[in-house]
Motif scaffolding. Structure first.
Motif, PDB file in Angstrom:
ATOM      1  N   SER A 163       0.847  -1.190   0.000  1.00  0.00           N
ATOM      2  CA  SER A 163       0.000   0.000   0.000  1.00  0.00           C
ATOM      3  C   SER A 163       0.881   1.238   0.000  1.00  0.00           C
TER       4      SER A 163
ATOM      5  N   ARG B  67      -2.779   3.696  -2.723  1.00  0.00           N
ATOM      6  CA  ARG B  67      -2.761   2.781  -3.858  1.00  0.00           C
ATOM      7  C   ARG B  67      -2.324   1.409  -3.340  1.00  0.00           C
ATOM      8  N   SER B  68      -3.221   0.449  -3.373  1.00  0.00           N
ATOM      9  CA  SER B  68      -2.961  -0.869  -2.789  1.00  0.00           C
ATOM     10  C   SER B  68      -2.825  -1.922  -3.879  1.00  0.00           C
ATOM     11  N   TYR B  69      -1.710  -2.642  -3.819  1.00  0.00           N
ATOM     12  CA  TYR B  69      -1.447  -3.758  -4.725  1.00  0.00           C
ATOM     13  C   TYR B  69      -1.639  -5.051  -3.948  1.00  0.00           C
TER      14      TYR B  69
ATOM     15  N   PRO C 182      -2.985  -1.294  -9.122  1.00  0.00           N
ATOM     16  CA  PRO C 182      -3.470  -1.012  -7.761  1.00  0.00           C
ATOM     17  C   PRO C 182      -4.951  -0.674  -7.720  1.00  0.00           C
TER      18      PRO C 182
ATOM     19  N   GLU D 116      -7.158   2.108  -5.960  1.00  0.00           N
ATOM     20  CA  GLU D 116      -6.882   3.434  -5.411  1.00  0.00           C
ATOM     21  C   GLU D 116      -8.080   3.959  -4.640  1.00  0.00           C
TER      22      GLU D 116
END
Length: 483
Positions: A372, A387-389, A396, A398
């Motif tokens: 993140s 932004r989380s992967y 990501p 978002e």
């Protein structure tokens, strides 16, 4: 063969010349520096690692009392007249003296929930630091019904001379003691460990040890802030800087910094020995990670939630990825990175290396953890997003964060992460309900030279985190998850 021998000789001569140069430079520096004060020369008694392993919490507090009595009788009571000034934390009448504040956060502490505890958390502070640094995390756990154990690491909270004597083994033993007390107060309940900086490394060492010996106390969750997984290159060789101190004339060489002690809950002076011991901690941790990885025990680690600034002048931020997260199993761990502020009032003065620091920490291949990133919504926009992967994801998700990046902060950093803007000591907007003797985070260092009794440069580093409410919210989510 003769060429090989000659090469070895040249290398040895070169190494000796380098050591001689370091010795000479440090010797000259030590003679030009400020004089050592009583708090640099007099170390209070601290129990050894073996003694700590044999202690219970009551015995630990009794030993801690002895250390603080030593400071009162041998340092404070005998303070030279010239050192009896308001900006000296060791003057009994100073507003910065911890004894004059609501609570002496240099001491080990416990927080009890309103009812029966639902779990227990151990808080491990950083190098030169005090239990103060994780008190906001502790407050969250207490409000959620957890018992909180915040232990003071040996050598800390008293006088810097104590840190010049402390060893990594004592810090590991203190961690084990705190875990024992946590399990005693909340038997059969979930255990969490939260660590900051050097304390984060100690948290990981304990978690790894528990994969081999669960009786030590295996945590269900580990929370790390600015973790000391690896140090900067200079720190690896910090011990060499103290070489001249073997001669009495160069005793000051045992210190990398000799600075007035104006912070009530952190040392400003820094002994060479502390740098060497912190490096030892990272070596011990690296060896334990490799042993757990090669044996397969690393799969027994609990989820790890880490918060790290992409730029960090104290620890190696990339080591968090390369040295720890790259080896983790798919167990729900998450790494949160805070980017620099790309809407700050600094114009073209940001180094290129800082602009690209975040990109260098992104995993390029498969990864088992969630990544993140807290960053500006767009360059020049102070509004921020997360932004989380997901594990192995390259695209990501978002979400707006709803917290703007302050334009007077061009980045976060190592010391800022555990402290909200409202923190009475380190916050940029300190709460009047949280007086801590001085509001270091809010001091504006604009004015004429020679006015302040401390260096304005010492106050320039950002020391609070505008995103701390969100950080606490992310930690809170781990408390809501099934344990």
């Amino acid at each position: 063969m003769s060429i090989v021998i000659a090469t070895i000789k040249y290398l040895l001569v070169g190494a000796l010349l380098l050591l001689a140069a370091v010795f000479l430079v440090r010797a000259v520096q030590s003679m030009r520096g400020p004089d050592l004060q009583p708090w640099h020369r007099l170390a209070p008694p601290e129990p050894s690692a073996d003694e700590i392993d044999a202690m219970n919490w009551t015995q630990w507090l009794k030993a801690e009392d002895a250390a603080f009595r030593f400071v009162e009788t041998e340092v404070q009571a005998k303070l030279p007249a010239g050192q009896q000034v308001p900006q000296n934390r060791y003057w009994a009448d100073a507003p910065l003296n911890p004894a004059n504040l609501r609570q002496n956060w240099n001491r080990s502490f416990t927080l009890e929930p309103a009812g029966a505890p639902v779990g227990a958390v151990v808080l491990l502070h950083g190098l030169t630091d005090a239990p103060y640094s994780l008190r906001h995390v502790g407050d969250l756990y207490q409000k959620r019904g957890w018992v909180v154990i915040g232990i003071r690491m040996p050598g800390h909270g008293t006088v810097p001379a104590g840190l010049a004597k402390a060893k990594a083994e004592q810090w590991q033993a203190a961690t084990r003691l705190a875990v024992r007390e946590a399990m005693r107060r909340a038997p059969g309940k979930p255990l969490h460990i939260a660590g900051y900086s050097n304390g984060a490394a100690l948290a990981m060492i304990h978690a790894l040890d528990a994969t081999q010996n669960p009786a030590l106390g295996a945590p269900k969750q580990v929370v790390l802030l600015s973790p000391m997984i690896g140090l900067t290159r200079f720190a690896r060789f910090a011990g060499l800087a103290g070489m001249p101190a073997i001669f009495p004339a160069f005793v000051n060489a045992a210190w990398l910094d000799i600075i007035p002690e104006y912070n009530p809950f952190k040392y400003n002076s820094f002994p060479v020995k502390a740098g060497a011991e912190s490096h030892r901690v990272t070596v011990i941790l690296g060896e334990k990670i490799e042993a757990a990885r090669s044996s397969g025990r690393i799969g027994r680690l609990p989820p790890i939630l880490t918060f790290q600034s992409a730029v960090d002048s104290t620890v190696s931020a990339p080591a968090v990825v390369d040295g720890l997260y790259a080896h983790l199993p798919a167990n729900g761990s998450e790494l949160v990175l805070f980017d620099i502020n790309r809407a700050a009032y600094v114009g073209p003065f940001v180094r290129q290396s800082a602009k690209t620091a975040l990109e260098r920490m992104r995993p390029t291949g498969r990864h088992n953890y969630r990544l993140s990133i807290v960053a500006n919504a767009a360059p020049g926009d102070p509004e921020t997003v997360v932004r989380s992967y997901a594990p192995d994801a390259t695209v990501p998700v978002e979400e707006p964060l709803g917290i703007p990046y302050r334009r007077d902060f061009f980045s976060l950093g190592h010391v800022a992460l555990p402290f909200p803007l409202s923190d009475g000591l380190y916050g940029a907007d300190p709460s009047p309900d949280d007086p801590q003797g001085v509001a270091l985070g809010a001091l504006a260092t604009r004015g004429e030279n020679g006015v302040l009794g401390i260096s304005p440069a010492a106050l320039a580093r950002v020391s609070s985190n505008p995103f701390m409410p969100w950080v606490l919210g992310r930690i809170d989510q781990t408390l809501q998850a099934p344990q």
